[in-house]
Design a protein around this motif. Structure first.
Motif, short mmCIF file in Angstrom:
data_model
loop_
_atom_site.label_atom_id
_atom_site.label_comp_id
_atom_site.label_asym_id
_atom_site.label_seq_id
_atom_site.Cartn_x
_atom_site.Cartn_y
_atom_site.Cartn_z
N THR A 43 -14.87 47.02 -24.82
CA THR A 43 -14.21 47.48 -26.04
C THR A 43 -13.43 48.76 -25.85
N ASN A 44 -13.40 49.26 -24.60
CA ASN A 44 -12.67 50.50 -24.27
C ASN A 44 -13.13 51.68 -25.13
N VAL A 45 -14.43 51.73 -25.38
CA VAL A 45 -14.99 52.84 -26.15
C VAL A 45 -15.19 54.03 -25.23
N GLU A 46 -14.63 55.16 -25.60
CA GLU A 46 -14.77 56.38 -24.80
C GLU A 46 -15.51 57.43 -25.62
N LEU A 47 -16.59 57.95 -25.05
CA LEU A 47 -17.41 58.94 -25.73
C LEU A 47 -16.73 60.30 -25.68
N THR A 48 -16.45 60.87 -26.86
CA THR A 48 -15.83 62.19 -26.93
C THR A 48 -16.93 63.27 -26.89
N LEU A 49 -16.51 64.50 -26.64
CA LEU A 49 -17.49 65.60 -26.62
C LEU A 49 -18.15 65.74 -27.99
N LYS A 50 -17.38 65.57 -29.05
CA LYS A 50 -17.94 65.66 -30.40
C LYS A 50 -19.00 64.59 -30.63
N ASP A 51 -18.70 63.37 -30.17
CA ASP A 51 -19.67 62.28 -30.31
C ASP A 51 -20.93 62.57 -29.50
N SER A 52 -20.74 63.06 -28.28
CA SER A 52 -21.87 63.31 -27.40
C SER A 52 -22.79 64.39 -27.97
N HIS A 72 -21.66 31.16 -6.50
CA HIS A 72 -22.26 30.54 -7.67
C HIS A 72 -22.47 31.57 -8.78
N ALA A 73 -22.52 32.85 -8.42
CA ALA A 73 -22.74 33.91 -9.40
C ALA A 73 -22.15 35.22 -8.89
N VAL A 74 -21.71 36.05 -9.83
CA VAL A 74 -21.25 37.40 -9.52
C VAL A 74 -22.14 38.37 -10.29
N ALA A 75 -22.65 39.39 -9.62
CA ALA A 75 -23.51 40.39 -10.26
C ALA A 75 -22.87 41.76 -10.10
N ILE A 76 -22.97 42.57 -11.16
CA ILE A 76 -22.33 43.89 -11.11
C ILE A 76 -23.29 44.99 -11.56
N GLU A 77 -23.01 46.19 -11.09
CA GLU A 77 -23.82 47.37 -11.37
C GLU A 77 -23.51 47.92 -12.76
N LEU A 78 -23.87 47.14 -13.77
CA LEU A 78 -23.73 47.56 -15.16
C LEU A 78 -24.92 47.05 -15.96
N ASP A 79 -25.22 47.71 -17.06
CA ASP A 79 -26.18 47.19 -18.02
C ASP A 79 -25.40 46.73 -19.24
N LEU A 106 -20.53 46.49 -22.63
CA LEU A 106 -19.88 46.39 -23.94
C LEU A 106 -18.91 47.54 -24.17
N ALA A 107 -19.29 48.74 -23.72
CA ALA A 107 -18.39 49.89 -23.85
C ALA A 107 -17.11 49.68 -23.05
N MET A 108 -17.25 49.08 -21.87
CA MET A 108 -16.08 48.81 -21.04
C MET A 108 -15.21 47.72 -21.67
#
Length: 220
Positions: free
Chosen positions: A49-58, A33-40, A45-47
């Motif tokens: 949109t395929n957003v990847e944090l670069t070292l410069k961004d971090s 009836h439901a699927v739950a996953i280990e994400l917030d 949203l990052a997954m």
């Protein structure tokens, strides 16, 4: 109430192709009836949109950004070793649940809260992690992994022994949060009139025993 009657937990290695296959197979066969996953929400949203944090961004984000970047690189190296990008089992759970029209729930703690706790780790653990680098996560003195699941369990035990504070933050506290969220999902299904609700949960292997204990006793 024993919530394990209604919840099936798939404990995965975040970097194992076999885990990805097990996730798809379990959801398809169980038709929950439901699927739950280990994400917030932020990581979901990052997954998406395929957003990847670069070292410069971090670096612009300060200490929390650097910590997040370092953790991502650890998983990336593990993914290379096991032949799968980190998070693929979560992507699989998302895709399969969508294809079957099954509601998807995000049950993990907010990543910003997790990073704030990591930043407050004792100096000893910070220094030890800096000195050890990836060695705490990778097998030592072994040329190949005969049993990846056993190797993963061994790594978790080592992590708990070396980093008691970080283990509490990254494993035990999140176990309680995810267990409470799962109980709420089951309760909502029961309140909606579902007599025998079924929830499939996808979490890292290190979280499975703790969450099962909490669900079995019915409180956190």
């Amino acid at each position: 109430m024993n919530y394990l009657r209604y919840v099936k937990i798939v404990g995965t290695m975040h970097v194992s192709p076999k885990s990805r296959e097990e996730v798809a197979r379990t959801i398809i066969s169980e038709r929950p009836h439901a699927v739950a996953i280990e994400l917030d929400r932020a990581r979901f949203l990052a997954m998406e949109t395929n957003v990847e944090l670069t070292l410069k961004d971090s670096l612009r984000l300060g200490r929390r950004g650097v910590i997040n970047y370092a953790l991502a690189k650890v998983e990336e190296k593990l993914g290379e070793a096991f032949g799968m990008s980190p998070g693929e089992e979560m992507r699989t759970a998302i895709d399969v649940s969508r294809s079957l029209g099954i509601p998807l729930y995000l049950i993990d703690e907010d990543i910003n809260l997790i990073l704030a706790k990591i930043a407050s780790a004792p100096l000893r653990e910070k220094i030890l992690m800096a000195l050890e680098g990836l060695s705490v996560f990778l097998p030592r003195g072994r040329t190949e992994l005969a049993d990846p699941m056993e190797e993963y369990r061994w790594m978790m035990l080592e992590f708990r022994r070396r980093y008691p504070y970080l283990y509490c933050v990254l494993v035990e506290e999140r176990n309680e949060i995810m267990a409470r969220n799962l109980m709420a999902i089951v309760d909502s299904l029961l309140s909606a009139g579902v007599k025998k609700p079924k929830v499939v949960v996808v979490v890292g292997l290190g979280h499975k025993p703790g969450i099962e204990r909490l669900l079995g006793r019915g409180y956190c």
